[in-house]
Motif scaffolding. Sequence first.
Motif, PDB file in Angstrom:
ATOM      1  N   MET A  85      44.624  39.697  52.796  1.00 24.33           N
ATOM      2  CA  MET A  85      44.362  40.749  51.607  1.00 24.33           C
ATOM      3  C   MET A  85      44.679  40.241  50.428  1.00 24.33           C
ATOM      4  SD  MET A  85      43.853  43.301  53.086  1.00 24.33           S
ATOM      5  CE  MET A  85      44.211  44.619  52.096  1.00 24.33           C
ATOM      6  N   ASN A  86      45.320  39.042  50.158  1.00 26.51           N
ATOM      7  CA  ASN A  86      45.412  38.439  48.780  1.00 26.51           C
ATOM      8  C   ASN A  86      44.937  37.028  48.567  1.00 26.51           C
ATOM      9  OD1 ASN A  86      47.494  40.373  47.741  1.00 26.51           O
ATOM     10  ND2 ASN A  86      48.205  39.992  49.866  1.00 26.51           N
ATOM     11  N   ASN A  92      35.616  39.573  48.565  1.00 25.05           N
ATOM     12  CA  ASN A  92      36.352  40.582  48.741  1.00 25.05           C
ATOM     13  C   ASN A  92      37.704  40.494  47.955  1.00 25.05           C
ATOM     14  OD1 ASN A  92      37.004  43.288  49.366  1.00 25.05           O
ATOM     15  ND2 ASN A  92      37.457  42.513  51.668  1.00 25.05           N
ATOM     16  N   HIS A  93      38.098  41.009  47.103  1.00 25.49           N
ATOM     17  CA  HIS A  93      39.429  40.881  46.662  1.00 25.49           C
ATOM     18  C   HIS A  93      39.923  42.120  45.817  1.00 25.49           C
ATOM     19  CE1 HIS A  93      36.846  38.783  43.587  1.00 25.49           C
ATOM     20  NE2 HIS A  93      37.776  39.165  42.845  1.00 25.49           N
ATOM     21  N   TRP A  94      41.060  42.219  45.571  1.00 25.84           N
ATOM     22  CA  TRP A  94      41.400  43.584  45.065  1.00 25.84           C
ATOM     23  C   TRP A  94      41.558  43.470  43.420  1.00 25.84           C
ATOM     24  CZ3 TRP A  94      45.808  42.964  42.495  1.00 25.84           C
ATOM     25  CH2 TRP A  94      46.885  42.334  43.130  1.00 25.84           C
ATOM     26  N   TRP A  95      41.478  42.470  42.895  1.00 25.49           N
ATOM     27  CA  TRP A  95      41.723  41.959  41.412  1.00 25.49           C
ATOM     28  C   TRP A  95      40.301  41.822  40.739  1.00 25.49           C
ATOM     29  CZ3 TRP A  95      43.023  38.835  45.483  1.00 25.49           C
ATOM     30  CH2 TRP A  95      42.525  37.591  45.500  1.00 25.49           C
ATOM     31  N   ARG A 100      43.907  36.013  41.330  1.00 24.24           N
ATOM     32  CA  ARG A 100      44.989  36.992  41.655  1.00 24.24           C
ATOM     33  C   ARG A 100      45.980  37.099  40.453  1.00 24.24           C
ATOM     34  NH1 ARG A 100      49.442  36.508  44.486  1.00 24.24           N
ATOM     35  NH2 ARG A 100      48.834  34.809  45.230  1.00 24.24           N
ATOM     36  N   VAL A 106      49.339  42.338  47.749  1.00 24.33           N
ATOM     37  CA  VAL A 106      49.065  43.655  48.533  1.00 24.33           C
ATOM     38  C   VAL A 106      50.157  43.590  49.671  1.00 24.33           C
ATOM     39  CG1 VAL A 106      47.412  45.154  50.007  1.00 24.33           C
ATOM     40  CG2 VAL A 106      46.777  44.070  47.689  1.00 24.33           C
ATOM     41  N   ILE A 109      48.489  49.367  52.808  1.00 25.58           N
ATOM     42  CA  ILE A 109      47.160  50.119  52.280  1.00 25.58           C
ATOM     43  C   ILE A 109      47.404  51.583  52.752  1.00 25.58           C
ATOM     44  CG2 ILE A 109      45.466  48.335  52.116  1.00 25.58           C
ATOM     45  CD1 ILE A 109      44.648  49.059  55.006  1.00 25.58           C
ATOM     46  N   THR A 114      46.365  51.187  47.227  1.00 27.84           N
ATOM     47  CA  THR A 114      46.768  49.906  47.689  1.00 27.84           C
ATOM     48  C   THR A 114      48.013  49.785  47.146  1.00 27.84           C
ATOM     49  OG1 THR A 114      44.431  49.344  47.505  1.00 27.84           O
ATOM     50  CG2 THR A 114      46.229  47.588  47.596  1.00 27.84           C
ATOM     51  N   SER A 129      41.216  52.382  43.763  1.00 19.83           N
ATOM     52  CA  SER A 129      39.917  51.717  43.398  1.00 19.83           C
ATOM     53  C   SER A 129      39.302  51.854  41.981  1.00 19.83           C
ATOM     54  CB  SER A 129      38.911  52.021  44.572  1.00 19.83           C
ATOM     55  OG  SER A 129      38.616  53.316  44.268  1.00 19.83           O
TER      56      SER A 129
END
Length: 181
Positions: A85-86, A92-95, A100, A106, A109, A114, A129
């Motif tokens: 996830m990190n 695909n990454h959340w930041w 990061r 993370v 979820i 998140t 999101s």
Amino acid sequence: MLLTVEDIEGRLSTKFSAFNGELDDLKLLRPTEPVLGIEQMEKQLGIQLPEDFLSFIMAYNIDNLSLGRVAFGCGKSYPSFIIEMNQYNGFNHWWLGDNRPEGIVVIAISDPYTILLNTLDKRVYAMTSESTMDEFELVATNFNLFIRALGSLFLNTATVDEIRKEVGADSRTEFWQIMAV
């Protein structure tokens, strides 16, 4: 007043024991073997986990735990889940950007959130999101308060207002209200 983690463990066990193991992912279960890969995870992500979070993941098998609307794992090793996830994989990454944010990972979820743990200030944040990188919602001042609040809310022993106050959540956060639905 928030339940203790031990109280949550007991109440979840009582609540879901009648299902003969079919709902074990909704219970705080003790691991049957040592949790492996934590040091590797910390090294790979360049973090040091806060003691309360580390103690929790050592004490409970959260590889597939769901507590209320929050899922902590996906059926595989929790440290592997955290790495996946990190870690930047080019797509695909959340930041935003290539890196990061330092010390933030993370840990779980939920829909639509998140859940983030800041390993530097030990606080728990939530983002959607639509959140920008500086719009994280403070949902608890530490992981222990977060997990106790989540369990207390799921077991209906505390109100959203009580939880917000006890965990030191940002007053503008809607997180706890959404978790109560």
